[in-house]
Write a protein that holds these residues in place. Structure first.
Motif, PDB file in Angstrom:
ATOM      1  N   LEU A 214      29.196 -18.591 -18.798  1.00  0.00           N
ATOM      2  CA  LEU A 214      29.614 -19.139 -17.498  1.00  0.00           C
ATOM      3  C   LEU A 214      29.016 -18.326 -16.358  1.00  0.00           C
ATOM      4  O   LEU A 214      28.537 -18.872 -15.364  1.00  0.00           O
ATOM      5  CB  LEU A 214      31.142 -19.126 -17.366  1.00  0.00           C
ATOM      6  N   ASN A 215      29.033 -17.005 -16.520  1.00  0.00           N
ATOM      7  CA  ASN A 215      28.451 -16.146 -15.479  1.00  0.00           C
ATOM      8  C   ASN A 215      26.975 -16.460 -15.274  1.00  0.00           C
ATOM      9  O   ASN A 215      26.490 -16.492 -14.148  1.00  0.00           O
ATOM     10  CB  ASN A 215      28.601 -14.670 -15.845  1.00  0.00           C
ATOM     11  N   LYS A 216      26.271 -16.689 -16.366  1.00  0.00           N
ATOM     12  CA  LYS A 216      24.842 -16.981 -16.235  1.00  0.00           C
ATOM     13  C   LYS A 216      24.623 -18.341 -15.565  1.00  0.00           C
ATOM     14  O   LYS A 216      23.672 -18.518 -14.810  1.00  0.00           O
ATOM     15  CB  LYS A 216      24.161 -16.938 -17.607  1.00  0.00           C
ATOM     16  N   ILE A 217      25.490 -19.293 -15.868  1.00  0.00           N
ATOM     17  CA  ILE A 217      25.391 -20.604 -15.200  1.00  0.00           C
ATOM     18  C   ILE A 217      25.657 -20.423 -13.707  1.00  0.00           C
ATOM     19  O   ILE A 217      24.918 -20.925 -12.854  1.00  0.00           O
ATOM     20  CB  ILE A 217      26.389 -21.616 -15.826  1.00  0.00           C
ATOM     21  N   ILE A 218      26.707 -19.662 -13.401  1.00  0.00           N
ATOM     22  CA  ILE A 218      27.077 -19.456 -11.993  1.00  0.00           C
ATOM     23  C   ILE A 218      25.960 -18.756 -11.227  1.00  0.00           C
ATOM     24  O   ILE A 218      25.731 -19.019 -10.054  1.00  0.00           O
ATOM     25  CB  ILE A 218      28.401 -18.648 -11.914  1.00  0.00           C
ATOM     26  N   LEU A 219      25.247 -17.868 -11.916  1.00  0.00           N
ATOM     27  CA  LEU A 219      24.182 -17.117 -11.239  1.00  0.00           C
ATOM     28  C   LEU A 219      22.847 -17.874 -11.158  1.00  0.00           C
ATOM     29  O   LEU A 219      21.886 -17.375 -10.597  1.00  0.00           O
ATOM     30  CB  LEU A 219      23.965 -15.769 -11.935  1.00  0.00           C
ATOM     31  N   ALA A 220      22.807 -19.070 -11.730  1.00  0.00           N
ATOM     32  CA  ALA A 220      21.550 -19.839 -11.697  1.00  0.00           C
ATOM     33  C   ALA A 220      21.276 -20.345 -10.284  1.00  0.00           C
ATOM     34  O   ALA A 220      22.135 -20.284  -9.404  1.00  0.00           O
ATOM     35  CB  ALA A 220      21.635 -21.012 -12.667  1.00  0.00           C
ATOM     36  N   LYS A 221      20.066 -20.861 -10.093  1.00  0.00           N
ATOM     37  CA  LYS A 221      19.666 -21.318  -8.759  1.00  0.00           C
ATOM     38  C   LYS A 221      20.518 -22.515  -8.313  1.00  0.00           C
ATOM     39  O   LYS A 221      20.931 -22.597  -7.175  1.00  0.00           O
ATOM     40  CB  LYS A 221      18.182 -21.710  -8.813  1.00  0.00           C
ATOM     41  N   THR A 222      20.741 -23.440  -9.238  1.00  0.00           N
ATOM     42  CA  THR A 222      21.565 -24.615  -8.935  1.00  0.00           C
ATOM     43  C   THR A 222      22.684 -24.721  -9.969  1.00  0.00           C
ATOM     44  O   THR A 222      22.594 -25.487 -10.932  1.00  0.00           O
ATOM     45  CB  THR A 222      20.695 -25.901  -8.951  1.00  0.00           C
ATOM     46  N   PRO A 223      23.750 -23.958  -9.784  1.00  0.00           N
ATOM     47  CA  PRO A 223      24.783 -23.899 -10.824  1.00  0.00           C
ATOM     48  C   PRO A 223      25.469 -25.234 -11.085  1.00  0.00           C
ATOM     49  O   PRO A 223      25.990 -25.460 -12.186  1.00  0.00           O
ATOM     50  CB  PRO A 223      25.796 -22.882 -10.276  1.00  0.00           C
ATOM     51  N   SER A 224      25.466 -26.142 -10.102  1.00  0.00           N
ATOM     52  CA  SER A 224      26.169 -27.419 -10.290  1.00  0.00           C
ATOM     53  C   SER A 224      25.670 -28.148 -11.527  1.00  0.00           C
ATOM     54  O   SER A 224      26.433 -28.820 -12.213  1.00  0.00           O
ATOM     55  CB  SER A 224      25.979 -28.307  -9.065  1.00  0.00           C
ATOM     56  N   LYS A 225      24.386 -27.987 -11.826  1.00  0.00           N
ATOM     57  CA  LYS A 225      23.830 -28.695 -12.979  1.00  0.00           C
ATOM     58  C   LYS A 225      24.628 -28.342 -14.240  1.00  0.00           C
ATOM     59  O   LYS A 225      24.997 -29.204 -15.028  1.00  0.00           O
ATOM     60  CB  LYS A 225      22.349 -28.336 -13.149  1.00  0.00           C
ATOM     61  N   GLY A 226      24.893 -27.055 -14.430  1.00  0.00           N
ATOM     62  CA  GLY A 226      25.623 -26.601 -15.613  1.00  0.00           C
ATOM     63  C   GLY A 226      27.044 -27.133 -15.639  1.00  0.00           C
ATOM     64  O   GLY A 226      27.539 -27.558 -16.691  1.00  0.00           O
TER      65      GLY A 226
END
Ligand code: CTP
Length: 474
Positions: A214-226
């Motif tokens: 989840l942390n890695k998703i949140i830290l992505a450029k566009t977390p909404s995708k995850g």
């Protein structure tokens, strides 16, 4: 662009050292997994996984010896891996293996295998690529599942039947969604269907592992995708049901409210453009988490969510505990951001007075800049006039914050009159009245009734003490 040999990219001396060590031992070695994927995609990567058809400890020790004195090999016997650090790299050695899983556990039984066995057991085709480190075919790509095409087509696909891959290790469902988010890839249809089918298996994965993804998703450029993928796969319901509860728009008397799930994701994306702070991003994800519990409809007022900031902040410890997030000052920070997220916006709706700004600065302290970022990210209206008005007001609040800060030094502020001074002045023991006097002074400063200095605060202390029937003793 695709090629069969990557020798020219394996330029770091460590690879030649490994080749030398593997040749001396007489067992082949390969670079495999994430490092190869990132090399091909030209992404930076400091974790190198080496697989050898033989004993990983022997290879690691020989490599360490060749690098020179002071290089320490750490052996994880339980996982049958050996690790060493060299310059910026963490290098992990593992013997090629076959794995078989029990239904109730992510921990496989392991037996030695071939390179192909080892590639079979990997999560995605793009993570199953290997480069040879043998002298005769140094740098050759070994890609039994066409992972290279999947990189080209931005596709995530499991090497084997996805039901096997995901049932073996259900964490991979989350990894898949995380890679799709980080790399902006799409999940291939069979793989996706299998995630939906196997989603309940996530229950055997520990909270820590889930949260790492989840942390890695949140830290992505566009977390909404995850988060959209988590929602549509059914995984969100299992790992963060409070967020799913924001989804949907109800209608009463023909009036609807906005879908707070998609609004939240937009806020998170907005914030991600401005800040890499993981905890501020968590605050963005959770800022409206109290809305479902506070939702009301009345004929007079339509939909309201009064107190959702307060209720939301109270929900944070439970969510953090379940997700094994730290229950420390990071959690308190997220709580504070959730609790205060409306404050800068509320300011813009009234007159932005000095005293309101001073109070905001006092309560937010050093977190004021983060709070402003969150609050600004919260503006997701589609109405350009509304957005312009908000942004103009924000600029004004920012300007006022600066001037109030310069004049009053309220950030990290300690009131000029302490409890000891009050006790000494009036000859009092510790008692309730001291708090009353302190509060009166603080409020007067925040409201701009008196200035933030010792003299004026002292004078007020005397007056307030006298109101309560005390007399200075000296
Ligand atoms: N792997 C796997 N299943 C998992 C975890 C890892 O098959 N649940 C394999 C993959 O081949 C992966 C490799 O082990 O490439 C290394 O794993 P890890 O270091 O966790 O991931 P990376 O792919 O390197 O990516 P990242 O560093 O972004 O997590």
């Amino acid at each position: 662009m695709n090629k069969n040999n990557y020798a020219e990219d394996l330029t770091h001396p460590i690879f030649e050292i490994i080749t030398g060590a593997a040749t001396e031992i007489g067992n082949p070695a390969y670079v495999i997994g994430g490092f190869v994927r990132d090399l091909i995609m030209q992404r930076p990567c400091t974790d190198i996984d080496i697989v050898t058809i033989g004993n990983e400890i022997e290879l690691a020790q020989k490599v360490a010896k060749k690098i020179g004195p002071g290089v320490k090999v750490t052996v994880f016997r339980n996982f049958k891996t050996a690790m060493l650090q060299y310059q910026q790299y963490n290098i992990e050695f593992v013997g090629a293996r076959k794995e078989s899983y029990k239904f109730t556990s992510r921990k496989p039984d392991v037996e030695p295998g071939t390179l192909q066995d080892d590639q079979n057991r990997r999560d995605f085709t793009i993570n199953a690529l290997a480069l040879s480190l043998q002298t005769d075919d140094y740098g050759n790509l070994i890609d039994p599942f066409s992972g290279i095409d999947d990189i080209e087509n931005k596709t995530l696909r499991t090497p084997l039947n996805p039901d096997t891959t995901f049932s073996d290790d259900p964490l991979r469902m989350l990894r898949g969604i995380r890679f799709a988010t980080q790399l902006d890839f799409e999940i291939e249809q069979n793989t996706w269907t299998s995630i939906i089918k196997n989603r309940n298996r996530i229950e055997i994965v520990s909270g820590e592992r889930v949260t790492e993804e989840l942390n890695k998703i949140i830290l992505a450029k566009t977390p909404s995708k995850g988060f959209k993928l988590l929602e549509s796969s059914g995984l969100l319901e299992l790992i963060l049901p409070q967020l799913l509860a924001l989804k949907g728009a109800e209608f009463m008397e023909g009036i609807g409210h906005k879908d707070n799930f998609y609004h939240t994701l937009q806020v998170l994306d907005n914030l991600a453009k401005k800040s890499d702070n993981l905890w501020l991003r968590w605050a963005a994800l959770l800022h409206d988490i109290g809305k479902p519990a506070t939702k009301r409809f009345t004929h007079e007022n339509g939909w309201t969510f009064h107190g959702h900031d307060y209720v939301g902040s109270k929900m944070i410890p439970g969510i953090f505990k379940k997700l094994r997030l730290p229950l420390n000052e990071k959690m308190k920070y997220v709580q504070k951001m959730v609790l205060m997220h409306l404050r800068p916006i509320a300011l813009t709706e009234e007159q932005v007075t000095d005293s309101a700004v001073r109070r905001l600065l006092f309560e937010a302290g050093d977190d004021i800049d983060d709070l402003m970022l969150l609050s600004e990210a919260d503006i997701t209206s589609k109405n350009p006039n509304k957005v312009r008005r908000f942004l103009n007001n924000f600029a004004l609040v920012r300007q006022k914050l600066k001037s109030v800060e310069e004049a009053d030094k309220i950030r990290n502020w300690q009131p000029p009159i302490s409890g000891e001074i009050i006790m000494d002045t009036f000859g009092l023991p510790p008692c309730r009245e001291i708090g009353i006097i302190k509060t009166a002074i603080r409020e007067a400063i925040l409201d701009g009734v008196i200035c933030n200095n010792f003299e004026e605060a002292f004078e007020m202390m005397i007056k307030e003490g006298e109101k309560l029937g005390f007399k200075p003793i000296k």
